[in-house]
Scaffold this motif. Structure first.
Motif, PDB file in Angstrom:
ATOM      1  N   ASN A 258      19.446  34.566  35.507  1.00  0.00           N
ATOM      2  CA  ASN A 258      18.512  35.411  34.771  1.00  0.00           C
ATOM      3  C   ASN A 258      18.725  36.868  35.132  1.00  0.00           C
ATOM      4  O   ASN A 258      18.793  37.220  36.296  1.00  0.00           O
ATOM      5  N   GLY A 259      18.882  37.691  34.118  1.00  0.00           N
ATOM      6  CA  GLY A 259      19.153  39.109  34.330  1.00  0.00           C
ATOM      7  C   GLY A 259      20.655  39.333  34.337  1.00  0.00           C
ATOM      8  O   GLY A 259      21.400  38.559  34.948  1.00  0.00           O
ATOM      9  N   GLY A 261      22.369  41.624  35.768  1.00  0.00           N
ATOM     10  CA  GLY A 261      22.851  41.984  37.104  1.00  0.00           C
ATOM     11  C   GLY A 261      23.100  40.752  37.950  1.00  0.00           C
ATOM     12  O   GLY A 261      24.175  40.577  38.527  1.00  0.00           O
ATOM     13  N   LEU A 262      22.124  39.863  38.006  1.00  0.00           N
ATOM     14  CA  LEU A 262      22.271  38.650  38.817  1.00  0.00           C
ATOM     15  C   LEU A 262      23.364  37.760  38.232  1.00  0.00           C
ATOM     16  O   LEU A 262      24.119  37.130  38.974  1.00  0.00           O
TER      17      LEU A 262
ATOM     18  N   ARG B 155      19.687  49.144  39.700  1.00  0.00           N
ATOM     19  CA  ARG B 155      19.622  49.148  38.235  1.00  0.00           C
ATOM     20  C   ARG B 155      19.055  47.813  37.757  1.00  0.00           C
ATOM     21  O   ARG B 155      18.200  47.762  36.900  1.00  0.00           O
ATOM     22  N   SER B 156      19.583  46.736  38.303  1.00  0.00           N
ATOM     23  CA  SER B 156      19.174  45.396  37.890  1.00  0.00           C
ATOM     24  C   SER B 156      17.880  44.983  38.567  1.00  0.00           C
ATOM     25  O   SER B 156      17.700  45.198  39.769  1.00  0.00           O
ATOM     26  N   GLY B 157      16.968  44.380  37.814  1.00  0.00           N
ATOM     27  CA  GLY B 157      15.729  43.868  38.384  1.00  0.00           C
ATOM     28  C   GLY B 157      15.984  42.680  39.292  1.00  0.00           C
ATOM     29  O   GLY B 157      15.587  42.669  40.461  1.00  0.00           O
ATOM     30  N   THR B 158      16.688  41.672  38.770  1.00  0.00           N
ATOM     31  CA  THR B 158      16.878  40.457  39.563  1.00  0.00           C
ATOM     32  C   THR B 158      17.637  40.737  40.853  1.00  0.00           C
ATOM     33  O   THR B 158      17.367  40.125  41.879  1.00  0.00           O
ATOM     34  N   LEU B 159      18.587  41.675  40.815  1.00  0.00           N
ATOM     35  CA  LEU B 159      19.311  41.982  42.054  1.00  0.00           C
ATOM     36  C   LEU B 159      18.438  42.770  43.029  1.00  0.00           C
ATOM     37  O   LEU B 159      18.637  42.694  44.235  1.00  0.00           O
ATOM     38  N   GLN B 162      16.535  39.996  44.622  1.00  0.00           N
ATOM     39  CA  GLN B 162      17.484  39.276  45.472  1.00  0.00           C
ATOM     40  C   GLN B 162      17.701  40.028  46.795  1.00  0.00           C
ATOM     41  O   GLN B 162      17.643  39.432  47.863  1.00  0.00           O
ATOM     42  N   GLY B 210      24.244  48.808  42.406  1.00  0.00           N
ATOM     43  CA  GLY B 210      24.736  49.301  41.123  1.00  0.00           C
ATOM     44  C   GLY B 210      25.409  48.199  40.338  1.00  0.00           C
ATOM     45  O   GLY B 210      25.444  47.052  40.754  1.00  0.00           O
ATOM     46  N   GLU B 211      25.926  48.568  39.203  1.00  0.00           N
ATOM     47  CA  GLU B 211      26.714  47.634  38.408  1.00  0.00           C
ATOM     48  C   GLU B 211      27.709  48.410  37.565  1.00  0.00           C
ATOM     49  O   GLU B 211      27.662  49.643  37.513  1.00  0.00           O
ATOM     50  N   ALA B 237      27.615  45.004  41.247  1.00  0.00           N
ATOM     51  CA  ALA B 237      27.839  43.760  40.508  1.00  0.00           C
ATOM     52  C   ALA B 237      28.813  43.999  39.363  1.00  0.00           C
ATOM     53  O   ALA B 237      28.833  45.076  38.778  1.00  0.00           O
TER      54      ALA B 237
END
Lengths: 383, 292
Positions: A258-259, A261-262, B155-159, B162, B210-211, B237
């Motif tokens: 999910n997402g 990025g992940l 930048r990423s929410g899930t990361l 995490q 970042g990504e 990522a």
């Protein structure tokens, strides 16, 4: 959404940007009929969303009906870098005196719009940018102020075009700017914009990328969408039908995360521990049981699949919803590969409790992202 | 201390009466965040579980003392909601709404910069911000966060979730966790957050996630090299991400060789940041960096 050249030209025409007279043809007979009605010479151009059409023989000039039939027959059905040509654009051939380049896009660093204009348009503008950056006239435009007539004048004047072309170019770039902003495009690019031997400036090519987020206020875009979905691989088609963010890859580890990025990070981690991903799939924020079932259905069609790795970190997405989706997926879809699951974050405890009752050698829970990736890769390698 | 939000932050939720707004507004309140108001012109005078609903942000500022807004409205209304918030007088705007058209984002960003230079926008399309133990605005799952001295910007929410989790597992708490979002025109950048963490006496180290795409990470690397005295541990990522089907050349000309994961990692390493190969390493690497 990236438009085909012919769609881009239709789009430009709506903003009163001049393009050569032409239309689309899908069969050889259509090519000939169309060419006869336009008048020779005509240019027949393969409609594929990939560069290098000319070199691949996808763009030809026809001086009479016989040549139109010959080239039309060759180009339709030809494969250019894996893209099969289903349509050609037939237009009146232009008498080119000079070739220019112009585009508008967002400069993400400056957080303003970026206009680029060059007297050296034509084939490879990227090379021009690298070897002779001075040949590209760059302008930053504050979205609040817009592109004023004065600014457009100064910009065009500085680009060193043929003096005959200047006034028409000033008008054209202002129309192109409106096509970019009012039209909700991420990118508008004309390469080449030409000065014809009879002194007219117009767009010989059209690259337009529309902002998908703005589709809601552009019902007229529906006509574009139908055609663009047709390209691509079977897995991606199915995923698109089910509204999933999916990209097919060559590996054996199916991935659901999910997402974006992940999901990217999961691909990287699988690679790092020696495996390779079968796909990229972001089930997004707020994914529910139905989305997870759909995701499993799509991944299950992958012929290379050896194992499915589900990596969820609940934020907007709730772990218990995903767990319910997995259970539903196990019940509804005859899965061809074991599942390795890692759930953390929002409602993860509830999610893990739901999965606990279904654990087996086909449904395996892991504690961390790294251990889950290791386990999945070990299964993929038959260990 | 923390950055951008703390125990004194008073939040109005634009979109509180919608189902998503209600869920996250109430969850943020349950964490201890001062959610003092909601807005909805048609439901002014009502309340959501005791939170008063006003017609607009200006009323919420005047009547309930709101100084921050949490925007969780559909994308068609989000750009207007951001401008209403700025005009209403809040100093900090968190907008989680996704799919705001690029041109709306570009216009709003530049309007804020011109007319409300002291108002900070976080987002859009971001996870929000949590200062553990003090304030949580947005989607961050508070159960994995812990009060402490590491700043996280992602930048990423899930990361972001995490990495929060990886730090907490190591016993390292967080001063603030900021999701800046992945949209084309983010209101708050990596550099804004690095600057704020550097200035925050409570923050001892910073995790930056970042990504691929854009040049924000490279710009952040330049900033780190020139200005950061606190250790930075970074993760990027997208090393194996399939190349996007990009059209036209304008994007490539703008970014040049920047934008790849490898390029970003190299730039960050050269700037003195420690670069993790996967999120699970973040906790260990930060622990070492703090000792170093």
């Amino acid at each position: 959404m990236d438009l085909f050249e012919y769609q881009g030209k239709q789009y430009f025409a709506r903003f009163d940007i001049s393009v050569p007279t032409g239309d689309i043809a899908r069969t050889v007979d259509e090519v000939v009929t169309l060419a006869n009605s336009i008048g020779y010479p005509v240019v027949i151009k393969a409609q594929v969303q990939v560069g290098g059409r000319g070199k691949a023989g996808g763009i030809k000039i026809a001086n009479n009906a016989e040549e139109a039939r010959f080239h039309g027959g060759n180009i339709l059905g030809m494969s250019i870098k894996g893209h099969v040509v289903h349509m050609v654009w037939v237009e009146r051939a232009s008498d080119i005196a000079e070739e220019y380049y112009v585009s508008f896009t967002l400069d993400r660093s400056a957080k303003q719009y970026l206009g680029m204009l060059s007297a050296r348009g034509g084939i490879d503008i990227e090379q021009v940018a690298e070897q002779d950056p001075g040949a590209i006239q760059i302008i930053h435009i504050n979205p609040v102020d817009g592109l004023t007539a004065e600014t457009a004048h100064a910009w065009v004047a500085a680009a060193g075009l043929n003096p005959i072309a200047v006034d028409q170019t000033v008008t054209l770039v202002q129309k192109l700017y409106r096509a970019f902003t009012d039209g909700d495009a991420d990118l508008v690019e004309i390469n080449p914009m030409i000065l014809s031997k009879d002194g007219r400036v117009y767009a010989l090519d059209a690259k337009v990328s529309l902002d998908d987020s703005a589709a809601g206020r552009h019902p007229e875009w529906d006509a574009f969408g139908v055609v663009t979905v047709a390209a691509g691989d079977e897995r991606e088609k199915l995923a698109k039908e089910k509204g999933l963010q999916y990209i097919g890859l060559d590996g054996s580890v199916g991935i659901i995360a999910n997402g974006a990025g992940l999901a990217m990070s999961t691909l990287d981690t699988v690679k790092q521990v020696g495996g390779s991903a079968a796909n990229f799939l972001d089930i997004g924020g707020g994914a529910n049981a139905e989305v997870v079932t759909n995701a499993l259905t799509v991944i299950n069609t992958d012929p290379n699949l050896k194992v499915i790795l589900i990596n969820i970190f609940g934020g907007i997405t709730r772990g218990d919803e995903v767990a319910r989706g997995i259970v539903e997926g196990i019940n509804n879809v005859q899965l061809r590969a074991p599942l390795v699951i890692r759930i953390d974050g929002t409602s993860a405890v509830e999610g893990r409790a739901i999965l606990k009752q279904h654990e087996s050698d086909q449904v395996i829970s892991e504690e961390t992202m790294l251990s889950a990736a290791r386990r999945a890769v070990a299964i993929a390698e038959g260990k | 201390m923390a950055i951008f939000v703390d125990q004194n932050t008073k939040v109005v939720v634009q979109g509180l009466t919608g189902s998503q707004g209600r869920f996250y507004g109430l969850r943020n309140r349950a964490y201890g965040t001062q959610i003092v108001a909601g807005t909805n012109p048609k439901k002014a005078g009502t309340d959501v579980e005791g939170i008063p609903v006003y017609a607009g942000v200006a009323d919420a500022v005047r009547e309930a003392g709101a100084n921050t807004t949490f925007i969780i409205v559909p994308s068609a209304f989000a750009a207007d909601a951001i401008m209403e918030a700025a005009e209403g007088g809040v100093g900090f705007i968190v907008c989680v709404t996704e799919h705001i058209p690029m041109h709306d984002q570009a216009r709003v960003y530049n309007l804020l910069r011109r007319d409300f230079p002291n108002t900070r926008l976080l987002g859009p399309n971001c996870a929000g911000i949590i200062s553990p133990g003090k304030c949580n605005i947005g989607f961050n799952p508070p159960e994995v966060a812990k009060e402490g001295s590491i700043g996280i910007v992602s930048r990423s929410g899930t990361l972001a979730y995490q990495s929060t989790y990886e730090l907490t597992r190591k016993g390292l708490g967080q001063s603030s966790v900021v999701g800046i979002g992945g949209d084309p025109v983010p209101g708050t950048s990596f550099i804004d957050c690095l600057q704020a963490f550097e200035a925050d006496p409570e923050t001892k180290g910073v995790i930056m996630i970042g990504e691929i795409g854009g040049t924000q990470e490279e710009e952040a690397a330049d900033y780190i090299k020139a200005n950061m005295t606190k250790p930075v541990v970074a993760y990027i990522a997208g090393v194996t991400a399939p190349a996007g089907r990009k059209m036209g050349h304008a994007g490539a000309i703008v970014t040049g060789n920047k934008g790849t994961a490898a390029g970003k990692m190299k730039a960050l390493e050269a700037a003195g940041a420690v670069v993790a190969q996967n999120p699970t390493q973040l906790g260990d690497l930060m622990e070492q960096a703090l000792k170093g």
